[in-house]
Write a protein that holds these residues in place. Sequence first.
Motif, mmCIF file in Angstrom:
data_model
loop_
_atom_site.group_PDB
_atom_site.id
_atom_site.type_symbol
_atom_site.label_atom_id
_atom_site.label_comp_id
_atom_site.label_asym_id
_atom_site.label_seq_id
_atom_site.Cartn_x
_atom_site.Cartn_y
_atom_site.Cartn_z
ATOM 1 N N VAL A 29 0.841 -1.191 0.000
ATOM 2 C CA VAL A 29 0.000 0.000 0.000
ATOM 3 C C VAL A 29 0.883 1.249 0.000
ATOM 4 N N ASN A 30 1.973 1.223 0.737
ATOM 5 C CA ASN A 30 2.877 2.377 0.782
ATOM 6 C C ASN A 30 3.461 2.683 -0.596
ATOM 7 N N THR A 31 3.815 1.649 -1.341
ATOM 8 C CA THR A 31 4.335 1.860 -2.695
ATOM 9 C C THR A 31 3.240 2.427 -3.588
ATOM 10 N N TYR A 32 2.020 1.899 -3.462
ATOM 11 C CA TYR A 32 0.908 2.413 -4.255
ATOM 12 C C TYR A 32 0.621 3.881 -3.909
ATOM 13 N N LYS A 33 0.686 4.221 -2.630
ATOM 14 C CA LYS A 33 0.453 5.610 -2.216
ATOM 15 C C LYS A 33 1.432 6.549 -2.901
ATOM 16 N N LYS A 34 2.661 6.100 -3.113
ATOM 17 C CA LYS A 34 3.663 6.931 -3.783
ATOM 18 C C LYS A 34 3.228 7.257 -5.206
ATOM 19 N N ILE A 35 2.508 6.330 -5.851
ATOM 20 C CA ILE A 35 1.980 6.602 -7.191
ATOM 21 C C ILE A 35 0.961 7.726 -7.105
ATOM 22 N N GLU A 36 0.026 7.623 -6.170
ATOM 23 C CA GLU A 36 -1.019 8.647 -6.040
ATOM 24 C C GLU A 36 -0.470 9.995 -5.572
ATOM 25 N N TYR A 37 0.617 9.989 -4.835
ATOM 26 C CA TYR A 37 1.216 11.236 -4.359
ATOM 27 C C TYR A 37 2.193 11.832 -5.373
#
Length: 64
Positions: A29-37
């Motif tokens: 989830v943390n890696t995915y959040k980096k995409i959205e951020y």
Amino acid sequence: MEVSTQIKLLRENKNISREQMADWLSMSVNTYKKIEYGERMPALDELKIIADKLEVNPAIFFKK
């Protein structure tokens, strides 16, 4: 609109959780959040999965 913003808005409109997107992409989830951020650009294969799950044409991510 930035790709990260597009992905986030489309995901929210489909009521898909970040956890579900991360699972589909086989990432944390943390890696995915980096995409959205906007801290990490998704690879082309990841963009295809994202587009498929969000039911959009992947070409929308390349339009300026």
